[in-house]
Scaffold this motif. Sequence first.
Motif, mmCIF file in Angstrom:
data_model
loop_
_atom_site.group_PDB
_atom_site.id
_atom_site.type_symbol
_atom_site.label_atom_id
_atom_site.label_comp_id
_atom_site.label_asym_id
_atom_site.label_seq_id
_atom_site.Cartn_x
_atom_site.Cartn_y
_atom_site.Cartn_z
ATOM 1 N N LYS A 74 0.818 -1.210 0.000
ATOM 2 C CA LYS A 74 0.000 0.000 0.000
ATOM 3 C C LYS A 74 0.855 1.264 0.000
ATOM 4 C CE LYS A 74 -3.609 -2.400 2.644
ATOM 5 N NZ LYS A 74 -4.407 -2.398 3.903
ATOM 6 N N ASN A 75 2.155 1.095 0.248
ATOM 7 C CA ASN A 75 3.058 2.244 0.255
ATOM 8 C C ASN A 75 3.533 2.498 -1.178
ATOM 9 O OD1 ASN A 75 5.382 3.950 0.517
ATOM 10 N ND2 ASN A 75 5.529 3.357 2.668
ATOM 11 N N LYS A 76 2.910 3.459 -1.844
ATOM 12 C CA LYS A 76 3.194 3.701 -3.264
ATOM 13 C C LYS A 76 4.636 4.124 -3.487
ATOM 14 C CE LYS A 76 -1.589 4.954 -4.347
ATOM 15 N NZ LYS A 76 -2.492 6.013 -4.872
ATOM 16 N N GLY A 77 5.172 4.923 -2.577
ATOM 17 C CA GLY A 77 6.550 5.364 -2.737
ATOM 18 C C GLY A 77 7.522 4.206 -2.687
ATOM 19 N N PHE A 78 7.320 3.317 -1.712
ATOM 20 C CA PHE A 78 8.201 2.154 -1.596
ATOM 21 C C PHE A 78 8.057 1.233 -2.794
ATOM 22 C CE2 PHE A 78 9.099 -2.202 -0.146
ATOM 23 C CZ PHE A 78 10.403 -2.034 0.296
ATOM 24 N N MET A 79 6.824 1.059 -3.279
ATOM 25 C CA MET A 79 6.603 0.205 -4.439
ATOM 26 C C MET A 79 7.284 0.770 -5.680
ATOM 27 S SD MET A 79 5.037 -2.485 -3.549
ATOM 28 C CE MET A 79 4.660 -3.086 -5.198
ATOM 29 N N LEU A 80 7.205 2.090 -5.863
ATOM 30 C CA LEU A 80 7.856 2.718 -7.014
ATOM 31 C C LEU A 80 9.379 2.604 -6.913
ATOM 32 C CD1 LEU A 80 5.701 5.952 -7.512
ATOM 33 C CD2 LEU A 80 5.869 4.002 -9.067
ATOM 34 N N LEU A 81 9.902 2.776 -5.709
ATOM 35 C CA LEU A 81 11.344 2.654 -5.508
ATOM 36 C C LEU A 81 11.802 1.219 -5.746
ATOM 37 C CD1 LEU A 81 13.860 4.200 -4.792
ATOM 38 C CD2 LEU A 81 13.316 3.929 -2.375
ATOM 39 N N LEU A 114 14.585 -2.789 -9.260
ATOM 40 C CA LEU A 114 14.543 -4.026 -10.038
ATOM 41 C C LEU A 114 14.562 -3.746 -11.540
ATOM 42 C CD1 LEU A 114 11.865 -6.007 -7.974
ATOM 43 C CD2 LEU A 114 14.334 -6.375 -7.998
ATOM 44 N N GLY A 115 13.780 -2.761 -11.966
ATOM 45 C CA GLY A 115 13.686 -2.456 -13.394
ATOM 46 C C GLY A 115 14.986 -1.937 -13.972
ATOM 47 N N LEU A 116 15.658 -1.053 -13.243
ATOM 48 C CA LEU A 116 16.923 -0.510 -13.744
ATOM 49 C C LEU A 116 18.029 -1.563 -13.723
ATOM 50 C CD1 LEU A 116 16.833 3.037 -12.128
ATOM 51 C CD2 LEU A 116 16.618 2.478 -14.556
ATOM 52 N N GLY A 117 17.979 -2.464 -12.740
ATOM 53 C CA GLY A 117 18.942 -3.568 -12.733
ATOM 54 C C GLY A 117 18.754 -4.466 -13.946
ATOM 55 N N PHE A 118 17.493 -4.774 -14.254
ATOM 56 C CA PHE A 118 17.204 -5.597 -15.428
ATOM 57 C C PHE A 118 17.597 -4.866 -16.716
ATOM 58 C CE2 PHE A 118 14.234 -6.928 -18.804
ATOM 59 C CZ PHE A 118 14.514 -8.289 -18.856
ATOM 60 N N GLY A 119 17.290 -3.565 -16.780
ATOM 61 C CA GLY A 119 17.644 -2.788 -17.963
ATOM 62 C C GLY A 119 19.137 -2.687 -18.171
ATOM 63 N N LEU A 120 19.882 -2.545 -17.069
ATOM 64 C CA LEU A 120 21.344 -2.487 -17.182
ATOM 65 C C LEU A 120 21.884 -3.801 -17.723
ATOM 66 C CD1 LEU A 120 23.888 -0.791 -16.635
ATOM 67 C CD2 LEU A 120 23.961 -1.794 -14.344
ATOM 68 N N GLY A 121 21.274 -4.903 -17.303
ATOM 69 C CA GLY A 121 21.686 -6.201 -17.837
ATOM 70 C C GLY A 121 21.486 -6.289 -19.337
#
Length: 227
Positions: free
Chosen positions: A157-164, A169-176
């Motif tokens: 329910k914590n939108k800020g934590f979910m976005l972070l 995860l997304g930037l780690g995958f993108g860097l790969g």
Amino acid sequence: MQPTKLICFALGALALVLAFGVEFGAQWLPLQSGVDRPGIGITALAGLDFIFLYSLALIGLDFLPVVPAVFSRVQGIVTLVLCLLALLGSIVLAWVTFSLLMTMVSLLLAAPFGTIAYLAIWGLFDTQSAKVVLALTMTLKLAGVGLIFFASMSFLKNKGFMLLTACSLGLGFGLGLLHTIPPGFVVSITDALGALIITIVLIFWIVVLLIGAIFAVLRAIRSVVPV
């Protein structure tokens, strides 16, 4: 919180700390013969994950049975100071990364001598070590986040934590992907591009924390200063 779920939260936080440690320690990996360490993108990702861990620590304080009121007031000041220092460092890092990226692109396109110089300096990239580091950190992050969500669904329910979490995860995958898809001789460039993108996202989250810290400090001042 129930003891079992508290243990799950602690294990999840430990997994995320280990992931950060692997990312931060990647810059000291032993060199292979004639091959550089796995780029600057992973180091930039460590900066973002430090903010991720700090945010998790702030949220995790709510799970403690008693949080002294004095600590709650000091927390805003500490966050404010850390954010100012982190913002300054991130801006410098973004500028250095951008300058390095432009240097590499300029040399690569300045055939023939510039291209030769680029290939001699940045033509080899340790993609294998980078893949190992990213695979390990992604596994630790997924395990850590899963344990934390199991400990308390309130994190969803914590939108800020979910976005972070999604950014980490997304930037780690993108860097790969930036390490895998391009031809090997330009991976140093795509890695620097990934580092620049990650640093810009890092600056955004530092500003978000900084704004929250300012409001926290103002509330703390109002609570101790009579109106």
